[in-house]
Design an enzyme around this catalytic site. Sequence first.
Site, PDB file in Angstrom:
ATOM      1  N   ARG A  80      62.015  36.003  43.486  1.00  0.00           N
ATOM      2  CA  ARG A  80      62.306  37.404  43.176  1.00  0.00           C
ATOM      3  C   ARG A  80      61.088  38.021  42.496  1.00  0.00           C
ATOM      4  O   ARG A  80      60.604  37.488  41.497  1.00  0.00           O
ATOM      5  CB  ARG A  80      63.523  37.488  42.250  1.00  0.00           C
ATOM      6  CG  ARG A  80      63.743  38.877  41.716  1.00  0.00           C
ATOM      7  CD  ARG A  80      64.930  38.970  40.747  1.00  0.00           C
ATOM      8  NE  ARG A  80      64.986  40.307  40.221  1.00  0.00           N
ATOM      9  CZ  ARG A  80      64.991  40.640  38.925  1.00  0.00           C
ATOM     10  NH1 ARG A  80      64.977  39.693  37.991  1.00  0.00           N
ATOM     11  NH2 ARG A  80      65.027  41.887  38.548  1.00  0.00           N
ATOM     12  N   HIS A 124      61.233  47.676  38.277  1.00  0.00           N
ATOM     13  CA  HIS A 124      61.287  46.831  37.066  1.00  0.00           C
ATOM     14  C   HIS A 124      60.428  47.516  35.988  1.00  0.00           C
ATOM     15  O   HIS A 124      59.414  46.978  35.548  1.00  0.00           O
ATOM     16  CB  HIS A 124      60.800  45.416  37.382  1.00  0.00           C
ATOM     17  CG  HIS A 124      61.252  44.376  36.395  1.00  0.00           C
ATOM     18  ND1 HIS A 124      61.907  43.220  36.759  1.00  0.00           N
ATOM     19  CD2 HIS A 124      61.133  44.312  35.045  1.00  0.00           C
ATOM     20  CE1 HIS A 124      62.159  42.483  35.690  1.00  0.00           C
ATOM     21  NE2 HIS A 124      61.698  43.123  34.628  1.00  0.00           N
ATOM     22  N   GLU A 170      67.829  45.876  34.973  1.00  0.00           N
ATOM     23  CA  GLU A 170      68.248  46.070  33.579  1.00  0.00           C
ATOM     24  C   GLU A 170      68.140  47.517  33.115  1.00  0.00           C
ATOM     25  O   GLU A 170      67.416  47.835  32.174  1.00  0.00           O
ATOM     26  CB  GLU A 170      67.432  45.169  32.649  1.00  0.00           C
ATOM     27  CG  GLU A 170      67.664  43.698  32.892  1.00  0.00           C
ATOM     28  CD  GLU A 170      67.054  42.808  31.816  1.00  0.00           C
ATOM     29  OE1 GLU A 170      66.314  43.314  30.959  1.00  0.00           O
ATOM     30  OE2 GLU A 170      67.336  41.598  31.837  1.00  0.00           O
ATOM     31  N   ASN A 299      71.316  39.139  34.847  1.00  0.00           N
ATOM     32  CA  ASN A 299      70.274  38.570  33.993  1.00  0.00           C
ATOM     33  C   ASN A 299      70.968  38.095  32.724  1.00  0.00           C
ATOM     34  O   ASN A 299      71.534  38.903  31.977  1.00  0.00           O
ATOM     35  CB  ASN A 299      69.218  39.622  33.620  1.00  0.00           C
ATOM     36  CG  ASN A 299      68.374  40.041  34.815  1.00  0.00           C
ATOM     37  OD1 ASN A 299      68.562  39.560  35.921  1.00  0.00           O
ATOM     38  ND2 ASN A 299      67.434  40.945  34.584  1.00  0.00           N
ATOM     39  N   TYR A 301      70.629  35.703  29.222  1.00  0.00           N
ATOM     40  CA  TYR A 301      69.814  34.908  28.294  1.00  0.00           C
ATOM     41  C   TYR A 301      70.636  34.365  27.141  1.00  0.00           C
ATOM     42  O   TYR A 301      70.410  33.261  26.684  1.00  0.00           O
ATOM     43  CB  TYR A 301      68.651  35.750  27.743  1.00  0.00           C
ATOM     44  CG  TYR A 301      67.605  36.035  28.797  1.00  0.00           C
ATOM     45  CD1 TYR A 301      66.567  35.136  29.018  1.00  0.00           C
ATOM     46  CD2 TYR A 301      67.679  37.159  29.605  1.00  0.00           C
ATOM     47  CE1 TYR A 301      65.621  35.364  30.011  1.00  0.00           C
ATOM     48  CE2 TYR A 301      66.736  37.398  30.600  1.00  0.00           C
ATOM     49  CZ  TYR A 301      65.714  36.492  30.795  1.00  0.00           C
ATOM     50  OH  TYR A 301      64.787  36.710  31.792  1.00  0.00           O
ATOM     51  N   GLU A 379      68.036  36.459  36.674  1.00  0.00           N
ATOM     52  CA  GLU A 379      67.192  35.954  35.585  1.00  0.00           C
ATOM     53  C   GLU A 379      67.998  35.054  34.670  1.00  0.00           C
ATOM     54  O   GLU A 379      69.148  35.367  34.347  1.00  0.00           O
ATOM     55  CB  GLU A 379      66.612  37.093  34.717  1.00  0.00           C
ATOM     56  CG  GLU A 379      65.478  37.845  35.357  1.00  0.00           C
ATOM     57  CD  GLU A 379      64.925  38.949  34.469  1.00  0.00           C
ATOM     58  OE1 GLU A 379      64.888  38.795  33.237  1.00  0.00           O
ATOM     59  OE2 GLU A 379      64.539  39.995  35.031  1.00  0.00           O
TER      60      GLU A 379
END
Length: 478
Positions: A80, A124, A170, A299, A301, A379
Amino acid sequence: MFHQKLVPFSKNFLWGSASAAYQVEGAWNEDGKGLSVWDNFVQKPGTTFKNSNGNVAVDHYHRFKEDVALMAEQGLKAYRFSISWSRILPNGKGTINQKGLDFYNELIDELLKYDIEPIVTIYHWDLPQALQDEYNGWESREIIEDFTAYAKILFDAFSDRVRHWVSLNEQNVFIMHGYMLGSHPPAVQNLKRMYEANHIANLANASVIKAFREGGYPGKIGPSFAYTPSYPVDCHPENIIANENMADYSAHFWMDVYVYGRYPKVMLTTLEKMGIAPTILPTDTDLLKQGTPDFMGLNYYQSVTIASNPLDGVSFSGKANYSGEKGTTQEAGMPGLFKMVSNPYLEKTNWDWTIDPNGLRVCLRRISSRYNLPVLITENGLGEFDTLEDGKIHDNERINYLHSHCLAIQEAITDGVEVIGYCTWSFTDLLSWLNGYQKRYGFVYVDRDENSEKELKRYKKDSFYWYQQVIKSNGQSL
Ligand code: BG6
């Protein structure tokens, strides 16, 4: 939950990795590229860690063949990457820069040469500076048409070879950092302007998806959402409501719009009472409903833990940790709505991000049940210091992080979630927007730091070989 046998990963599962143009490419002013808001923003001293910038980044623009060869060696099934809008359209609209198209054509062909599927992110964060200057970028509805025209250029040029498209990366992060925290361009701190810009970004996202469908292009499209799931700190009724606020504020406020074309009612009512709700025109809802995604890009985290926050409580003005000095993050929240507190059950990284594989399973289950969409994990990864010693990098913490998160995905698949693929963040080390080069995420170490580009030599970390085995065994080695 009852103990169950894990369902294996499907044979088409996309074991991938990811990057973004500004963070890897460099060549910021080469071959006809126009300036982006990030090229501009980083020139102001004090905006980033040690004034680091992406002028050279990890020089992927010139070294993409070397990087793709490493991807092939690892066995990646998907890569990606994002396209720099101002490399294609130096002024954000109008004349196309052929050299920009050539670069991405070559990159896509190079990937396909090794059977690596390109996953293309259309946006992005590197907005052409020209559009910021002309009409304030995301604050003007003019961007809807320009963003759609730009995306159509990409669909026309690349959709013969690209099957998965990510519309906005995002949105919640670039909007909140750009218009509330003031830590990303255009460095505004104004909630009313933030919600207006966010609504326009929603419309632009829907418009691009609609254009993709109407153009009859093959493939699938969806946004990538930075989902930080939240848990109440305990079962005190006030903390339960605070967590409900957080869930609406940080997750449903975006994903409900993508999928249902409407904002969560309670959140919208709150914003209306505060006088900061976005202007929603009667035709907006139609557009939003016509531009719904094929999949949710996720995404992930970390998770956060939530407690109530009085009206005179903490805001987001406290210090954030962009230096890697553990424990320097100050408490933050929205007064009257919620605040984030420590979770005693979870370890944290040196940047104070919780390590919570279970949170990934929670995200996958919630997206699946609430939106009934497949999920492409766009992500996930661990940002840490790495040490190069005798040409080796023993990044066991990253292996542990990725291993536990892969297992969480398999548990979610077993729970019934459809997961298309998993892109780790990131393939090579790269520039972390506000954290410089010392916060590393890659399977491939790039020898440079904030002070010197050195020779930008690539070294395979231990995690490179670990993921190679995971891919080779289609997850059975986990
Ligand atoms: C996501 C972004 O927010 O997280 C990436 O899409 C970013 O571009 C990544 O690099 C990690 O965040 P950070 O701040 O540690 O670089």
